[in-house]
Enzyme design. Structure first.
Site, mmCIF file in Angstrom:
data_model
loop_
_atom_site.group_PDB
_atom_site.id
_atom_site.type_symbol
_atom_site.label_atom_id
_atom_site.label_comp_id
_atom_site.label_asym_id
_atom_site.label_seq_id
_atom_site.Cartn_x
_atom_site.Cartn_y
_atom_site.Cartn_z
ATOM 1 N NE ARG A 127 67.452 1.880 -32.593
ATOM 2 C CZ ARG A 127 68.774 1.806 -32.697
ATOM 3 N NH1 ARG A 127 69.341 0.670 -33.014
ATOM 4 N NH2 ARG A 127 69.509 2.876 -32.493
ATOM 5 C CE LYS A 143 45.194 0.278 -27.266
ATOM 6 N NZ LYS A 143 44.082 1.061 -26.686
ATOM 7 C CD GLU A 152 39.060 -3.663 -19.068
ATOM 8 O OE1 GLU A 152 38.364 -3.619 -20.097
ATOM 9 O OE2 GLU A 152 39.845 -2.747 -18.745
ATOM 10 C CE LYS A 181 42.824 -6.121 -26.213
ATOM 11 N NZ LYS A 181 43.275 -5.465 -25.003
ATOM 12 C CD GLU A 192 42.709 2.893 -29.312
ATOM 13 O OE1 GLU A 192 43.109 1.926 -28.670
ATOM 14 O OE2 GLU A 192 42.456 3.992 -28.779
ATOM 15 N NE ARG A 227 43.867 -2.378 -29.462
ATOM 16 C CZ ARG A 227 44.985 -3.063 -29.332
ATOM 17 N NH1 ARG A 227 45.707 -3.340 -30.392
ATOM 18 N NH2 ARG A 227 45.392 -3.464 -28.143
ATOM 19 C CG ASN A 267 40.190 2.491 -25.202
ATOM 20 O OD1 ASN A 267 40.813 1.694 -24.515
ATOM 21 N ND2 ASN A 267 40.669 2.987 -26.329
ATOM 22 C CG HIS A 298 39.244 1.916 -20.742
ATOM 23 N ND1 HIS A 298 38.134 1.098 -20.732
ATOM 24 C CD2 HIS A 298 40.307 1.098 -20.480
ATOM 25 C CE1 HIS A 298 38.515 -0.152 -20.500
ATOM 26 N NE2 HIS A 298 39.814 -0.184 -20.333
ATOM 27 C CG HIS A 356 42.693 5.780 -18.596
ATOM 28 N ND1 HIS A 356 43.063 5.751 -19.918
ATOM 29 C CD2 HIS A 356 42.736 4.504 -18.156
ATOM 30 C CE1 HIS A 356 43.302 4.493 -20.283
ATOM 31 N NE2 HIS A 356 43.104 3.723 -19.231
ATOM 32 C CG HIS A 403 42.423 -0.608 -15.614
ATOM 33 N ND1 HIS A 403 42.366 0.663 -16.152
ATOM 34 C CD2 HIS A 403 42.054 -1.454 -16.615
ATOM 35 C CE1 HIS A 403 41.984 0.589 -17.423
ATOM 36 N NE2 HIS A 403 41.794 -0.686 -17.727
#
Lengths: 365, 365
Positions: free
Chosen positions: B120, B142, B184, B226, B236, B240, B244, B247, B251, B264
Site C-alpha cells: 500500500r 502520475k 513535450e 510542470k 487534475e 493540470r 494533456n 494527448h 493516446h 508517446h
C-alpha cells in the site's frame, strides 16, 4: 439507524448501520451524481441482494452496471481485479462514475482497489454484507489483493465516500462466516475497549443467535473503535497497526494453508492466541488471561489451535509481513485485556516457542 | 545544478537537474535510510547506467537489488508490473524500502505504480534517463500501466521523494527518442509559456545537437512549468488537464497503432496538430498559427500527420479518455500560442473533420 463519521478532513465519510438500509434510497442517492453506477459483487451475494440494491437506485433513475466476480479469497488476485477493469472500460465508465462494492471483505478489498486504480481513482461506496466486512474491512480505506507470497501485499489506502452496513444482510450469512466475523469484533475489545470485551462475554450467545439489536450494537461499537483509530492514523504509521492483533500469524496461516482454506477471521482467532501466548511468555499477561481469551474464541466457535505448518514455515511466511522494519518483525502483543502494543521485544526463539505451543492440539487448557 | 521544488505540503520534493548527477552521492544518500534499495530499470538502460548508480550508492554502504524489465511501451502491463512485485517480495523488501526508477517514462510509470501499490505504498525516487521523462513523466506523481482498451487507464497519483535528472544520460538517447521528448518540451510553450516557445524556435537546433547548456535550460524550464501546474492541481481537477494538450488524440494513436509503434512524444506531436486544427475550425486561432505550430514540430523531426486509423476508430478510442465527463469529450484546445483551455465546445462532427484533415498526407502546408 446509527451513523458514525470517519474524520479524515476532506476525505471524511459516514458509516450508516442499521436494519434494512439497502432499501433506503435517501442514504445512497445524495452521493451519486451520474445516471449510472457500477456494482461489483460476487456469485453468492449478487443473487441475494443485487436486485434490492438495483430497485433502490432505480427509484432515483440510476442504472446499475453489474460486475459479478467468482466468490472467495482465492480469487483475490490480479486476474479477478482485471475483470473489474475490463467491465469498467467496456462500459465506458468515467473517472467520476461511482463504484459500489456489494459483498464481503474480498469484494470490498478488490472493489476498493479497482476504484483506487481506475483512471487513477474513481469514487466508491462500501456496502458490506458480512459481519467481518461490516466491523472491519469496509471501514478505513485499506484495499488490496493477494500475492502468492503474501496476503494483501498489493493495494492502496483509498477511502470510500460512504459505508452502508445493512444488518439485515447478515440473515443469509453462513454460520461459519458469522463466527469468523466475531473474531474481529472480539479484537476491538482486546486491543482497546475492555468494557466492550466484558459486554461480549455477556452477550456472545445473542450475537451467535443473530439477535438484531445485539448485532447492531456490536457492529456500531466495532466501527466506532475502528473509526477512532483510522482518524488518528490513516496510513498506519502508529496506532493503526494495533488493529492487526493476531494478523501477522493469521496471514501466515491463510497464505500457508492456501487462500480460502481458513477464513480470515478463523486465522485471526488462532493467530491472536499465538500473540497472547507470546505476551504471556514475555511476562506481560498472566496465564489466566490467556485462558480467558481462549474461552471467548472457543465459545464463538473459532479455532484456537493453529495448523501445524512447522515453525520454520511460519517464520518464513511472517518475514514478508508489512510490519517488518529493518529486518525486525514487529508484532502486536497484549499487556492486558484492552491494551495492545506494537513491539519487537520477542526474540525469534520466543516467537517460535509460542507458535509451537499453539500448534499442538493440547493447547493450554 | 538547478534545483526546483514541487510544492505539495508534506508530499513536496526536489527536482535536481544537471550534468553528472548520477555520480553525486550527496544528492541521493540523504533520502535513503536503509541499507538496501531496489532499482527498477530495463534491458536498454541498465547496461548503460546501473553500474554508475550502484557505485554512487555503494559509496554510502547501500546495496542495490536490481529488477530489470524488458524495454518498451508494449510491456507497460500487469504482467510486467508483477515482475516488480515478485522481485520486491522475493527480496523481502519492506514498506520503508526505497524503490528507484532508472529509465524513461515506461520505467518511471511502472516503477512509480509498483511503489504506490507495494504494501500500500513504499517511497520511491525517479531517475529519468530520457528527455521525455525528464521534462514530463517523472514529475508530478502520475503513475500507470496500460490496458488493452486504453493507455494509462490503471494507475495512481503517487509522488516521488526526489527526481534526479542527469542530463548526461541524454548522450546515449537515440535521436528518435530525443525528438519525441521535444514534443513535450514544445507543449509547455504552447499551453502556458509563450516566451519559452519563442526561445525554442530560436534554440531548437542546439537542442537537436544536444548542446548541454541548452538541454539543461529546456529541462529546467519544462520542469518549472510542470511543477507550478502540479502544485496548483495535484489530482487534475482543473488546470493540470492542460498538460494533456494533444494527448487525447495521441493516446488514441498509441492505442490504435499498438503500444510501442508510435513513441508517446510522436503521438503527442501529431495529436497536438489535430487539436490546433480543431481550435482553428472553432475560430480560436488563425491558420498561420497552426502553420507556425506545425513548423516547429517538423523542424524537431516529429510527425504532424496522424495515421489513417479511420475517423470512427479515433472517436471510439477517444471515448475511453479520462477527461470524458457525463459522456462528453473534453479536449485541450488552443486560444493562442501560450494559451490552452479545456473545452467541450467542439461537436463530434468538428472533431471528426479535424481528425480527417490531419490524417491526410497533404496536411495544411
Amino acid at each position: 439507524m446509527e451513523t458514525l463519521n470517519v474524520a479524515l478532513d476532506e476525505r471524511s465519510y459516514p458509516i450508516h448501520i442499521g436494519s434494512g438500509l439497502l432499501s433506503r434510497p435517501e442514504l445512497l442517492l445524495p452521493h451519486i451524481k451520474q445516471k449510472k453506477v457500477v456494482v461489483v459483487s460476487n456469485e453468492t451475494v449478487a443473487p441475494l441482494y443485487l436486485e434490492r440494491l438495483c430497485a433502490t437506485l432505480a427509484s432515483g433513475g440510476i442504472e446499475v452496471l453489474p460486475v459479478i466476480l467468482p466468490d472467495g479469497e482465492k480469487f483475490k488476485t490480479w486476474e479477478t481485479l482485471n475483470l473489474i477493469f475490463d467491465g469498467l472500460l467496456a462500459e465506458r465508465c468515467e473517472r467520476s462514475t461511482i463504484l459500489i462494492a456489494l459483498g464481503g471483505g474480498v469484494i470490498g478489498d478488490m472493489g476498493g482497489f479497482a476504484a483506487a486504480c481506475y483512471q487513477r481513482g474513481m469514487p466508491f461506496i462500501q456496502v458490506p454484507t458480512t459481519l467481518l466486512s461490516q466491523v472491519d474491512s469496509s471501514v478505513g480505506g485499506k484495499t488490496a489483493i493477494n500475492h502468492p507470497m503474501g496476503k494483501n501485499m498489493i493495494g492502496a489506502f483509498y477511502q470510500p465516500k460512504l459505508v452502508l452496513a445493512d444488518i439485515l444482510t447478515l440473515d443469509t450469512l453462513p454460520d461459519r462466516e458469522l463466527k469468523a466475523g466475531l473474531a474481529e469484533v472480539i479484537k476491538y475489545g482486546l486491543i482497546r475497549d475492555p468494557e466492550f470485551f466484558d459486554w461480549l462475554e455477556v452477550n456472545l450467545d445473542k450475537l451467535l443467535a443473530r439477535d438484531q439489536s445485539a448485532l447492531v450494537y456490536a457492529v456500531q461499537r466495532s466501527c466506532a473503535n475502528k473509526a477512532e483509530v483510522v482518524a488518528a492514523d490513516e496510513r498506519e504509521s502508529g496506532e493503526r497497526a494495533l488493529l492487526n492483533l493476531g494478523h501477522t500469524f493469521g496471514h501466515a496461516i491463510e497464505t500457508g494453508m492456501g487462500y480460502g482454506e481458513w477464513l480470515h477471521g478463523e486465522a485471526v482467532a488462532a493467530g491472536t492466541l499465538i500473540a497472547a501466548e507470546l505476551s504471556c511468555a514475555l511476562g506481560w499477561i498472566e496465564a489466566p488471561t490467556v485462558a480467558r481469551i481462549e474461552r471467548i474464541f472457543v465459545r464463538a466457535g473459532l479455532p484456537v489451535i493453529s495448523p501445524a505448518l512447522g515453525v520454520d514455515r511460519y517464520l518464513e511466511l511472517m518475514s514478508h509481513d508489512k510490519k517488518v522494519q529493518d529486518g525486525k518483525l514487529r508484532l502486536v502483543l497484549l499487556q492486558g485485556i484492552g491494551k495492545a502494543v506494537v513491539s519487537d521485544a520477542a526474540s525469534k526463539e520466543q516467537i517460535a516457542a509460542a507458535v509451537e505451543i499453539r500448534c499442538t492440539a493440547a493447547g493450554r487448557n
